[in-house]
Design an enzyme around this catalytic site. Structure first.
Site, PDB file in Angstrom:
ATOM      1  N   ASP A  60      35.355  16.665  49.473  1.00 14.71           N
ATOM      2  CA  ASP A  60      33.909  16.553  49.641  1.00 14.71           C
ATOM      3  C   ASP A  60      33.373  15.418  48.777  1.00 14.71           C
ATOM      4  O   ASP A  60      34.075  14.423  48.567  1.00 14.71           O
ATOM      5  CB  ASP A  60      33.263  17.902  49.280  1.00 14.71           C
ATOM      6  CG  ASP A  60      32.027  18.206  50.116  1.00 14.71           C
ATOM      7  OD1 ASP A  60      30.998  17.561  49.894  1.00 14.71           O
ATOM      8  OD2 ASP A  60      32.101  19.097  50.979  1.00 14.71           O
ATOM      9  N   ASP A  69      27.758  28.621  37.525  1.00 14.87           N
ATOM     10  CA  ASP A  69      28.491  29.492  38.439  1.00 14.87           C
ATOM     11  C   ASP A  69      29.928  29.036  38.685  1.00 14.87           C
ATOM     12  O   ASP A  69      30.689  29.741  39.344  1.00 14.87           O
ATOM     13  CB  ASP A  69      27.766  29.583  39.780  1.00 14.87           C
ATOM     14  CG  ASP A  69      26.399  30.209  39.663  1.00 14.87           C
ATOM     15  OD1 ASP A  69      26.117  30.823  38.616  1.00 14.87           O
ATOM     16  OD2 ASP A  69      25.590  30.081  40.604  1.00 14.87           O
ATOM     17  N   ASP A  79      38.970  10.501  42.715  1.00 15.22           N
ATOM     18  CA  ASP A  79      37.869   9.987  43.524  1.00 15.22           C
ATOM     19  C   ASP A  79      38.470   8.932  44.439  1.00 15.22           C
ATOM     20  O   ASP A  79      38.835   7.839  43.998  1.00 15.22           O
ATOM     21  CB  ASP A  79      36.792   9.376  42.623  1.00 15.22           C
ATOM     22  CG  ASP A  79      35.612   8.816  43.409  1.00 15.22           C
ATOM     23  OD1 ASP A  79      35.705   8.740  44.658  1.00 15.22           O
ATOM     24  OD2 ASP A  79      34.613   8.432  42.785  1.00 15.22           O
ATOM     25  N   HIS A  93      26.702  18.102  47.514  1.00 17.17           N
ATOM     26  CA  HIS A  93      27.270  18.837  48.642  1.00 17.17           C
ATOM     27  C   HIS A  93      28.573  19.520  48.246  1.00 17.17           C
ATOM     28  O   HIS A  93      28.808  20.689  48.580  1.00 17.17           O
ATOM     29  CB  HIS A  93      27.494  17.888  49.814  1.00 17.17           C
ATOM     30  CG  HIS A  93      27.846  18.560  51.099  1.00 17.17           C
ATOM     31  ND1 HIS A  93      29.151  18.859  51.440  1.00 17.17           N
ATOM     32  CD2 HIS A  93      27.093  18.999  52.136  1.00 17.17           C
ATOM     33  CE1 HIS A  93      29.164  19.440  52.634  1.00 17.17           C
ATOM     34  NE2 HIS A  93      27.933  19.548  53.066  1.00 17.17           N
ATOM     35  N   ASN A 198      27.472  19.708  63.677  1.00 11.96           N
ATOM     36  CA  ASN A 198      26.066  20.129  63.663  1.00 11.96           C
ATOM     37  C   ASN A 198      25.219  19.503  64.752  1.00 11.96           C
ATOM     38  O   ASN A 198      23.995  19.461  64.622  1.00 11.96           O
ATOM     39  CB  ASN A 198      25.431  19.782  62.300  1.00 11.96           C
ATOM     40  CG  ASN A 198      25.875  20.698  61.193  1.00 11.96           C
ATOM     41  OD1 ASN A 198      26.585  21.674  61.430  1.00 11.96           O
ATOM     42  ND2 ASN A 198      25.479  20.391  59.983  1.00 11.96           N
ATOM     43  N   TYR A 212      41.416  18.629  65.066  1.00 12.98           N
ATOM     44  CA  TYR A 212      42.859  18.412  64.985  1.00 12.98           C
ATOM     45  C   TYR A 212      43.603  19.735  65.158  1.00 12.98           C
ATOM     46  O   TYR A 212      43.178  20.771  64.638  1.00 12.98           O
ATOM     47  CB  TYR A 212      43.240  17.815  63.626  1.00 12.98           C
ATOM     48  CG  TYR A 212      42.773  16.397  63.403  1.00 12.98           C
ATOM     49  CD1 TYR A 212      43.181  15.367  64.255  1.00 12.98           C
ATOM     50  CD2 TYR A 212      41.948  16.089  62.327  1.00 12.98           C
ATOM     51  CE1 TYR A 212      42.761  14.065  64.037  1.00 12.98           C
ATOM     52  CE2 TYR A 212      41.528  14.787  62.104  1.00 12.98           C
ATOM     53  CZ  TYR A 212      41.939  13.775  62.964  1.00 12.98           C
ATOM     54  OH  TYR A 212      41.516  12.493  62.747  1.00 12.98           O
ATOM     55  N   SER A 262      28.860  23.410  57.585  1.00 15.68           N
ATOM     56  CA  SER A 262      29.544  23.221  56.297  1.00 15.68           C
ATOM     57  C   SER A 262      29.682  24.543  55.561  1.00 15.68           C
ATOM     58  O   SER A 262      30.769  24.910  55.093  1.00 15.68           O
ATOM     59  CB  SER A 262      28.751  22.245  55.420  1.00 15.68           C
ATOM     60  OG  SER A 262      29.081  20.919  55.674  1.00 15.68           O
TER      61      SER A 262
END
Length: 375
Positions: A60, A69, A79, A93, A198, A212, A262
């Protein structure tokens, strides 16, 4: 032909929960807003498994490991975007998705608790936030990042790979390197989960990586368990899960409420983690089968492009996994016993009979769907 470089994030953050910090009233409001906990029958499922010992790779925008949390739950991976970004353009996100999978909450019933609250998260940054200017400029960022991320996750022990994104380096057509990476990860024993898309109420495009073979593609339902209008209807859809008015952790120490496939995919990744925790040796194919058998609202024909095999349910998926597991290696304690409740053996017997019937329907549905998993 040029291709979209950065995957699209399949969630829309629609409103923040306004409060001064994650440790007070906002945290309480976040927990109270998690309607999916009862819908997925998580309190009952947690008697058998909470995801302990399982590593879930979240491919992500990055995950904030300092969110209250998620403290102690996150390992930072690479990255792969090649784009250094400020805090405001990084990790919102990804943090949201990680909280739905493995959030621990905090304090006395505060914050977001995930589907598998004892699982660990491996954060691998493969894409940019939807609001990032580099995305709007279609800058050449992170070429083949998704394929590289899948391989990295598989090589670093991920039991589950969660991909709440779409498009990928192959845009809406897919790409050979991503498909090869998925086959590689499945061969290493990883369960792959992705959001179905979406734009179900508009273009309803085929969405990758969900399309896939071998990937558990997840659509979204609302509180009434009706398929959300935006949720893509495709013949590769596996199941649907809660995806509207979903409370998640935000990139800082706050919370947001959003809609999207998502969130639904993240929850099913959490269910996969519960199963892998109870049955560490279960193959990706059998984990998928358990999730597809353990559903609510199975379509009359056994399968549909809107619902897939039905609405995912953590408790029923664990019961199905119990039936599919090798008799020689039962979990301790038995999932069937842990999830049956105090009533009597009658409920267990009924559940077993129901699963036998569901398996028959599922076999028929498998032949109807054109892109079913053969791994």
């Amino acid at each position: 032909m040029s291709r979209l470089i950065v995957p699209v994030l399949l969630a829309a953050l629609v409103v923040g929960i306004a409060a001064p910090s994650a440790s007070d009233d906002m945290g309480e409001a976040a927990r109270a807003g998690q309607w999916q906990l009862d819908t997925l029958r998580l309190p009952e499922a947690w008697r058998a498994s909470k995801g302990a010992g399982v590593l879930v790779a979240v491919l992500d925008t990055g995950v904030n490991d300092r969110h209250p949390d998620l403290e102690g739950a996150v390992t930072q991976g690479p990255d792969l975007t090649g784009a250094s970004r400020s805090a405001g353009l990084w990790g919102r996100h990804g943090t949201a998705m990680a909280s739905l999978i493995a959030g621990r909450g905090h304090g006395d019933r505060e914050g977001v608790i995930g589907v598998a609250p004892e699982a660990k998260v491996l954060s691998i940054r493969v894409t940019l936030e939807n609001g990032d200017p580099l995305r709007r400029k279609r800058s050449p960022v992170g070429r083949h990042a998704l394929a590289k991320g899948i391989r990295y996750a598989a090589d670093h022990g991920a039991d589950v790979i969660s991909m709440s994104l779409g498009g990928g380096s192959g845009a809406w057509e897919g790409s050979a390197d991503e498909e090869e990476a998925i086959r590689y990860a499945i061969g290493k024993g990883a369960v792959l989960v992705a959001s179905s898309g979406n734009d179900g109420d508009t273009a309803n495009r085929k969405n990758f990586p969900a399309a896939y073979p071998g990937v558990i593609a997840v659509g979204a339902v609302d509180r009434r368990l009706k398929v959300a209008g935006f949720s893509n209807r495709q013949d590769y859809l596996s199941v649907v899960a809660p995806g509207t008015q979903i409370v998640t952790a935000d990139g800082g120490d706050s919370y947001v409420v959003g809609d999207g496939t998502s969130s639904a995919a993240a929850m099913v990744a959490g269910i996969a983690a519960l199963i892998k925790s109870a049955y560490p040796d279960m193959s990706p194919h059998h984990v998928r089968t358990a999730i597809e058998l353990g559903v609510l609202r199975r379509p009359t024909a056994g399968y549909s492009r809107a619902y897939g095999n039905g609405v995912a349910n953590a408790l029923l998926a664990l019961r199905a996994a119990d039936q599919l597991s090798t008799p020689a290696r039962p979990p301790a304690p038995s999932v069937a016993a842990a999830t049956a409740g105090p009533s009597s053996r009658t409920a267990v017997v009924a559940s077993m009979l129901g699963l036998v019937a569901a398996m028959a329907v599922w076999v028929l549905a498998t032949h109807r769907a054109s892109r079913r998993d053969s791994t």
